[in-house]
Design a protein around this motif. Structure first.
Motif, PDB file in Angstrom:
ATOM      1  N   LEU A  67      18.523  40.893  42.583  1.00  0.00           N
ATOM      2  CA  LEU A  67      18.263  41.808  41.477  1.00  0.00           C
ATOM      3  C   LEU A  67      16.776  41.871  41.164  1.00  0.00           C
ATOM      4  CD1 LEU A  67      21.166  40.792  39.050  1.00  0.00           C
ATOM      5  CD2 LEU A  67      21.163  42.549  40.832  1.00  0.00           C
ATOM      6  N   ASN A  68      16.388  42.835  40.336  1.00  0.00           N
ATOM      7  CA  ASN A  68      14.978  42.933  39.949  1.00  0.00           C
ATOM      8  C   ASN A  68      14.551  41.791  39.032  1.00  0.00           C
ATOM      9  OD1 ASN A  68      16.031  43.694  37.428  1.00  0.00           O
ATOM     10  ND2 ASN A  68      15.677  45.881  37.781  1.00  0.00           N
ATOM     11  N   THR A  69      15.517  40.957  38.627  1.00  0.00           N
ATOM     12  CA  THR A  69      15.217  39.742  37.856  1.00  0.00           C
ATOM     13  C   THR A  69      14.850  38.571  38.758  1.00  0.00           C
ATOM     14  OG1 THR A  69      17.541  39.091  37.924  1.00  0.00           O
ATOM     15  CG2 THR A  69      16.820  40.411  36.034  1.00  0.00           C
ATOM     16  N   GLY A  70      15.097  38.725  40.054  1.00  0.00           N
ATOM     17  CA  GLY A  70      14.901  37.635  41.001  1.00  0.00           C
ATOM     18  C   GLY A  70      16.181  36.881  41.298  1.00  0.00           C
ATOM     19  N   ASN A  71      17.205  37.065  40.477  1.00  0.00           N
ATOM     20  CA  ASN A  71      18.484  36.388  40.703  1.00  0.00           C
ATOM     21  C   ASN A  71      19.217  37.002  41.885  1.00  0.00           C
ATOM     22  OD1 ASN A  71      17.939  34.911  38.387  1.00  0.00           O
ATOM     23  ND2 ASN A  71      19.103  36.263  37.050  1.00  0.00           N
ATOM     24  N   VAL A  72      19.991  36.177  42.565  1.00  0.00           N
ATOM     25  CA  VAL A  72      20.810  36.667  43.672  1.00  0.00           C
ATOM     26  C   VAL A  72      22.281  36.509  43.325  1.00  0.00           C
ATOM     27  CG1 VAL A  72      19.073  36.177  45.439  1.00  0.00           C
ATOM     28  CG2 VAL A  72      20.761  34.420  44.853  1.00  0.00           C
ATOM     29  N   PHE A  73      23.103  37.348  43.958  1.00  0.00           N
ATOM     30  CA  PHE A  73      24.543  37.227  43.747  1.00  0.00           C
ATOM     31  C   PHE A  73      25.289  37.811  44.942  1.00  0.00           C
ATOM     32  CE2 PHE A  73      23.628  41.456  42.498  1.00  0.00           C
ATOM     33  CZ  PHE A  73      24.809  42.198  42.448  1.00  0.00           C
ATOM     34  N   PRO A  74      26.551  37.415  45.150  1.00  0.00           N
ATOM     35  CA  PRO A  74      27.319  37.892  46.299  1.00  0.00           C
ATOM     36  C   PRO A  74      27.608  39.381  46.237  1.00  0.00           C
ATOM     37  CG  PRO A  74      28.291  35.893  45.366  1.00  0.00           C
ATOM     38  CD  PRO A  74      27.280  36.374  44.386  1.00  0.00           C
ATOM     39  N   LEU A  75      27.532  40.029  47.368  1.00  0.00           N
ATOM     40  CA  LEU A  75      27.826  41.453  47.436  1.00  0.00           C
ATOM     41  C   LEU A  75      29.314  41.748  47.266  1.00  0.00           C
ATOM     42  CD1 LEU A  75      25.540  42.789  50.318  1.00  0.00           C
ATOM     43  CD2 LEU A  75      25.327  43.218  47.875  1.00  0.00           C
ATOM     44  N   LEU A  76      30.157  40.748  47.476  1.00  0.00           N
ATOM     45  CA  LEU A  76      31.595  40.929  47.298  1.00  0.00           C
ATOM     46  C   LEU A  76      32.038  40.239  46.016  1.00  0.00           C
ATOM     47  CD1 LEU A  76      34.374  41.852  48.338  1.00  0.00           C
ATOM     48  CD2 LEU A  76      34.526  39.688  49.592  1.00  0.00           C
ATOM     49  N   GLY A  77      32.660  40.995  45.121  1.00  0.00           N
ATOM     50  CA  GLY A  77      33.127  40.445  43.858  1.00  0.00           C
ATOM     51  C   GLY A  77      34.590  40.757  43.621  1.00  0.00           C
ATOM     52  N   LEU A  78      35.233  39.917  42.825  1.00  0.00           N
ATOM     53  CA  LEU A  78      36.630  40.127  42.463  1.00  0.00           C
ATOM     54  C   LEU A  78      36.693  40.724  41.059  1.00  0.00           C
ATOM     55  CD1 LEU A  78      39.609  39.591  43.429  1.00  0.00           C
ATOM     56  CD2 LEU A  78      39.553  37.603  41.906  1.00  0.00           C
ATOM     57  N   GLY A  79      37.269  41.909  40.948  1.00  0.00           N
ATOM     58  CA  GLY A  79      37.477  42.524  39.651  1.00  0.00           C
ATOM     59  C   GLY A  79      38.725  41.975  38.986  1.00  0.00           C
ATOM     60  N   THR A  80      38.753  41.998  37.662  1.00  0.00           N
ATOM     61  CA  THR A  80      39.893  41.429  36.941  1.00  0.00           C
ATOM     62  C   THR A  80      40.603  42.454  36.074  1.00  0.00           C
ATOM     63  OG1 THR A  80      38.491  40.698  35.093  1.00  0.00           O
ATOM     64  CG2 THR A  80      38.836  39.141  36.903  1.00  0.00           C
ATOM     65  N   TYR A  81      40.209  43.732  36.166  1.00  0.00           N
ATOM     66  CA  TYR A  81      40.921  44.752  35.388  1.00  0.00           C
ATOM     67  C   TYR A  81      42.350  44.894  35.895  1.00  0.00           C
ATOM     68  CZ  TYR A  81      42.774  49.155  33.846  1.00  0.00           C
ATOM     69  OH  TYR A  81      43.604  50.113  33.323  1.00  0.00           O
ATOM     70  N   SER A  82      43.300  45.037  34.965  1.00  0.00           N
ATOM     71  CA  SER A  82      44.683  45.303  35.336  1.00  0.00           C
ATOM     72  C   SER A  82      45.327  46.129  34.241  1.00  0.00           C
ATOM     73  CB  SER A  82      45.461  44.002  35.534  1.00  0.00           C
ATOM     74  OG  SER A  82      46.823  44.281  35.815  1.00  0.00           O
ATOM     75  N   SER A  83      45.992  47.200  34.612  1.00  0.00           N
ATOM     76  CA  SER A  83      46.677  48.037  33.621  1.00  0.00           C
ATOM     77  C   SER A  83      47.903  47.323  33.071  1.00  0.00           C
ATOM     78  CB  SER A  83      47.077  49.375  34.242  1.00  0.00           C
ATOM     79  OG  SER A  83      47.877  49.175  35.387  1.00  0.00           O
ATOM     80  N   SER A  84      48.403  46.323  33.800  1.00  0.00           N
ATOM     81  CA  SER A  84      49.530  45.510  33.326  1.00  0.00           C
ATOM     82  C   SER A  84      49.045  44.076  33.214  1.00  0.00           C
ATOM     83  CB  SER A  84      50.707  45.609  34.283  1.00  0.00           C
ATOM     84  OG  SER A  84      50.315  45.257  35.606  1.00  0.00           O
ATOM     85  N   TYR A  85      48.186  43.826  32.223  1.00  0.00           N
ATOM     86  CA  TYR A  85      47.515  42.536  32.090  1.00  0.00           C
ATOM     87  C   TYR A  85      48.494  41.402  31.815  1.00  0.00           C
ATOM     88  CZ  TYR A  85      44.982  38.711  29.959  1.00  0.00           C
ATOM     89  OH  TYR A  85      44.521  37.468  29.644  1.00  0.00           O
ATOM     90  N   ASP A  86      48.338  40.329  32.577  1.00  0.00           N
ATOM     91  CA  ASP A  86      49.136  39.125  32.387  1.00  0.00           C
ATOM     92  C   ASP A  86      48.220  37.922  32.573  1.00  0.00           C
ATOM     93  OD1 ASP A  86      51.840  37.631  32.359  1.00  0.00           O
ATOM     94  OD2 ASP A  86      50.924  36.955  34.228  1.00  0.00           O
ATOM     95  N   HIS A  87      48.076  37.115  31.526  1.00  0.00           N
ATOM     96  CA  HIS A  87      47.126  35.998  31.513  1.00  0.00           C
ATOM     97  C   HIS A  87      47.387  35.024  32.659  1.00  0.00           C
ATOM     98  CE1 HIS A  87      44.392  33.167  29.318  1.00  0.00           C
ATOM     99  NE2 HIS A  87      45.096  32.298  30.006  1.00  0.00           N
ATOM    100  N   GLU A  88      48.642  34.636  32.822  1.00  0.00           N
ATOM    101  CA  GLU A  88      48.980  33.624  33.830  1.00  0.00           C
ATOM    102  C   GLU A  88      48.730  34.139  35.242  1.00  0.00           C
ATOM    103  OE1 GLU A  88      52.754  30.771  35.180  1.00  0.00           O
ATOM    104  OE2 GLU A  88      52.904  32.030  33.384  1.00  0.00           O
ATOM    105  N   THR A  89      49.117  35.377  35.502  1.00  0.00           N
ATOM    106  CA  THR A  89      48.906  35.962  36.829  1.00  0.00           C
ATOM    107  C   THR A  89      47.420  36.048  37.154  1.00  0.00           C
ATOM    108  OG1 THR A  89      50.930  37.268  36.646  1.00  0.00           O
ATOM    109  CG2 THR A  89      49.300  38.006  38.253  1.00  0.00           C
ATOM    110  N   THR A  90      46.627  36.483  36.178  1.00  0.00           N
ATOM    111  CA  THR A  90      45.180  36.584  36.373  1.00  0.00           C
ATOM    112  C   THR A  90      44.571  35.221  36.674  1.00  0.00           C
ATOM    113  OG1 THR A  90      45.097  38.465  34.845  1.00  0.00           O
ATOM    114  CG2 THR A  90      43.018  37.360  35.322  1.00  0.00           C
ATOM    115  N   GLN A  91      44.958  34.240  35.900  1.00  0.00           N
ATOM    116  CA  GLN A  91      44.404  32.899  36.083  1.00  0.00           C
ATOM    117  C   GLN A  91      44.745  32.336  37.461  1.00  0.00           C
ATOM    118  OE1 GLN A  91      45.020  30.467  32.621  1.00  0.00           O
ATOM    119  NE2 GLN A  91      44.564  28.579  33.747  1.00  0.00           N
ATOM    120  N   LYS A  92      45.975  32.506  37.886  1.00  0.00           N
ATOM    121  CA  LYS A  92      46.390  32.010  39.209  1.00  0.00           C
ATOM    122  C   LYS A  92      45.617  32.720  40.320  1.00  0.00           C
ATOM    123  CE  LYS A  92      51.120  30.510  38.124  1.00  0.00           C
ATOM    124  NZ  LYS A  92      52.565  30.793  38.347  1.00  0.00           N
ATOM    125  N   ALA A  93      45.425  34.029  40.159  1.00  0.00           N
ATOM    126  CA  ALA A  93      44.700  34.796  41.174  1.00  0.00           C
ATOM    127  C   ALA A  93      43.257  34.324  41.278  1.00  0.00           C
ATOM    128  CB  ALA A  93      44.754  36.281  40.837  1.00  0.00           C
TER     129      ALA A  93
END
Length: 315
Positions: free
Chosen positions: A8-34
């Protein structure tokens, strides 16, 4: 992790592949396990937002992984976002997100949309009476304060057109580090990417597979004959081709899947290398934007009377 990195322009680096956590049927336990599965597979970049409702699940999963010695906090990249009802006070909003996450800071904090709602509109689709006059100058001042206080390592925006980015840069003391937008082989964002490259703003792609299964619609990228032909040529899957295309454009890709097999398939995109012919072939695909932002358009209270105004005719 077998992962290309962006700087980034801040000098920080990060992975080009990220996992999104949006879900239209949100479930806390399922998200946490994933997320637990993802960490074990090697994912290190996680994307959330207040409006997703997944900050607590993400925070708990990451805290447990860090406590168990599976990963160190410095090797995790966490993004969250300022919802449109919180533009009055980004510092308080981020503090609440940090409390949800159980973290002292996030690596990246984004303005979710270039629109402002009244404080009660804490839901995805606003009513006509929920809109406030957008004052991005004061919103961005609040974002810069978040950075000054050490609540985040970088700040940026999401769903900003080239024109809106330019307007922001006219008064910003801190240039946005990231613009997270819809991008995939059938919506390539050529104009925006060129502008961002010239101004050292990293582009991060949501819906890099065309948003299969989303209630607002999707496009059949993985079924396209050109994508399938490239996949067959490289003994890869169409999804891996679509993701690798984005990464080879220098863009980070945020992919949402909580299915173990699909998550392994996604991370396999890091081992793929497309050639020049592949990249040129993908440029021939017809373009279609999926998440148009129709919910932000009305004739009376929204600052945007038409879709064209929202995207400044980049649609």
């Amino acid at each position: 992790m077998r992962c290309n990195l962006a700087r980034l322009n801040t000098g920080n680096v990060f992975p080009l592949l990220g996992l999104g956590t949006y879900s239209s049927s949100y479930d806390h336990e399922t998200t946490q396990k994933a997320i637990h599965m993802a960490i074990k597979m090697g994912y290190r970049h996680f994307d959330t937002a207040k409006i997703y409702g997944t900050e607590p699940a993400l925070g708990k999963a990451l805290t447990e992984a860090i406590s168990d010695g599976v990963v160190e906090r410095k090797n995790i990249f966490v993004t969250s976002k300022l919802w449109s009802s919180d533009h009055d006070d980004p510092v308080s909003a981020l503090n609440q997100s940090l409390q949800n996450l159980g973290m002292e800071y996030v690596d990246l904090y984004l303005v979710h949309w270039p629109v402002r709602f009244k404080s009660w509109a804490e839901y995805p689709v606003p009513n006509e009476e929920d809109f406030e006059e957008t004052d991005m100058e004061s919103t961005w001042a609040g974002m810069e304060k978040c950075l000054d206080l050490g609540l985040c390592k970088a700040i940026g925006v999401s769903n900003f057109s080239t024109r809106k980015l330019q307007h922001l840069m006219n008064f910003a003391t801190v240039c946005p580090a990231v613009n997270q937008v819809e991008m995939h082989p059938m919506w390539r964002q050529n104009k925006l990417r060129k502008f961002c490259s010239e101004h050292k703003v990293h582009v991060s792609a949501y819906m890099p597979l065309g948003g299969p299964g989303n209630f607002w619609g999707s496009t059949s990228i993985i079924k396209d004959p050109i994508i399938q032909s490239i996949a067959q040529k490289h003994r890869a899957t169409p999804a891996q081709v679509a993701l690798r295309w984005g990464m080879q454009k220098g863009v980070s890709v945020i992919v949402k899947s909580f299915n173990e097999g699909r998550m392994r398939e996604i991370i396999g995109a890091l081992d793929l290398k497309l050639d020049d012919y592949d990249m040129i072939s993908i440029e021939k695909l017809a373009e279609r934007k999926i998440l148009r932002g129709d919910h932000l358009i009305n004739k009376t209270t929204s600052p945007y009377r038409t879709i064209e105004q929202l995207w400044d005719y980049e649609i």
